[in-house]
Design an enzyme around this catalytic site. Structure first.
Site, PDB file in Angstrom:
ATOM      1  N   PRO A   1      29.679  13.692 -41.053  1.00 16.00           N
ATOM      2  CA  PRO A   1      30.790  12.791 -40.734  1.00 16.00           C
ATOM      3  C   PRO A   1      32.096  13.296 -41.344  1.00 16.00           C
ATOM      4  O   PRO A   1      32.169  13.587 -42.540  1.00 16.00           O
ATOM      5  CB  PRO A   1      30.353  11.470 -41.376  1.00 16.00           C
ATOM      6  N   GLU A   2      33.120  13.436 -40.505  1.00 15.09           N
ATOM      7  CA  GLU A   2      34.422  13.894 -40.960  1.00 15.09           C
ATOM      8  C   GLU A   2      35.403  12.727 -40.932  1.00 15.09           C
ATOM      9  O   GLU A   2      35.001  11.581 -40.715  1.00 15.09           O
ATOM     10  CB  GLU A   2      34.884  15.065 -40.093  1.00 15.09           C
TER      11      GLU A   2
ATOM     12  N   ARG B   1      48.516  30.089 -50.474  1.00 14.81           N
ATOM     13  CA  ARG B   1      47.075  30.299 -50.335  1.00 14.81           C
ATOM     14  C   ARG B   1      46.789  31.574 -49.549  1.00 14.81           C
ATOM     15  O   ARG B   1      47.330  31.769 -48.469  1.00 14.81           O
ATOM     16  CB  ARG B   1      46.441  29.098 -49.608  1.00 14.81           C
TER      17      ARG B   1
END
Length: 271
Positions: free
Chosen positions: A2-3, A151
């Site tokens: 589940p996101e 990043r």
């Protein structure tokens, strides 16, 4: 797993119905990823004030404390006035005077954790490192680009990490990168401002569409009404390896990134 859309769909499917309910008890089954952190009897007599979401966590505000619910890899919640006897994979029942909220979790990576409030070290440990909410007003395209420039990991991995923007899991990261025309392996710091702006818009659009369609049901996800989601029917690349791209017809490719499958179109998503 589940996101964010599935967690928010779950919240919407029971939050109004459980708000104002009085807790009458708690049943715990097999141990989950983290322990509850208090005696179940402490919850009895408390009132459910409301249910919020932070990333993939559901925050249930009580009259004296906070319950953090996480669905893990395979969990789902069901809330109803009458439920059958707990089954093998039903590990938590929160009993209230309006019904039972049940956590069903075959793989037991989910959890229910008690904290005094969001400043409690227990809550800070779980929530403190989460990035900005992608559907909130705080998700700013300029700030997003500035964070990506710091990043050097592949952009797909940065999205999944959750410390730049929270809740963009494997399905929706693949879909957003396709919509933005960005190869999943591209280093985050190399994204141009226009690319970052396209990705910012794609993340918001993909998640909003997933919410409107009830999330994705790839195996067994259901909301608290027991209903499945349908976003997977509209997926452009996810789980479509070898099938023709819906835009250009090129076969969709897959690769492994950080133990997760990534799907992309080699023609629409340039390196």
């Amino acid at each position: 797993m589940p996101e964010l859309p599935e967690v928010e769909v779950t919240r919407q499917s029971f939050a109004d119905r459980i708000a104002g309910a009085r807790v009458t008890g708690l049943r715990l089954g097999l141990p989950l990823r983290w322990s509850l952190g208090c005696e179940g009897a402490r919850l009895a007599g408390q009132t459910v004030l409301g249910v919020r979401r932070r990333g993939k966590y559901l925050l249930m505000d009580l009259s004296e404390g906070l319950l953090l619910w996480h669905l893990g890899m395979s969990g789902s919640l069901r809330f109803d006035t009458t439920l059958p006897a707990p089954g093998k994979h039903d590990h938590v029942d929160l009993l209230t005077d309006r019904g039972v909220l049940r956590l069903h979790d075959p793989r037991r990576f989910g959890a229910v954790v008690f904290a005094l409030d969001e400043d409690d070290p227990v809550a800070v440990k779980l929530l403190g490192g989460l990035g900005v909410e992608p559907l909130g007003l705080g998700f700013d395209p300029q700030a997003f680009h500035a964070a990506l420039r710091k990043r050097r990991a592949p952009i797909k991995q940065v999205l999944l990490a959750g410390d730049v923007v929270v809740g963009v899991g494997n399905i929706y990261a693949s879909e957003a990168l396709f919509a933005a025309g960005i190869r999943p392996t591209r280093r985050a710091h190399l994204l141009t401002r226009p690319q970052a702006q396209r990705l910012h818009a794609a993340v918001r659009d993909v998640l909003a569409r997933a919410l409107a369609l009830g999330g994705s049901t790839l195996k067994d996800f259901k909301n608290a009404h027991g209903e499945s989601g349908y976003f997977q029917m509209d997926a452009m690349v996810y789980d479509r390896a070898g099938l023709p791209c819906r835009v250009c017809g090129t076969p969709i490719k897959t690769l492994r990134q950080g133990q997760r499958s990534t799907f992309y179109c080699p023609q629409c998503q340039k390196p």
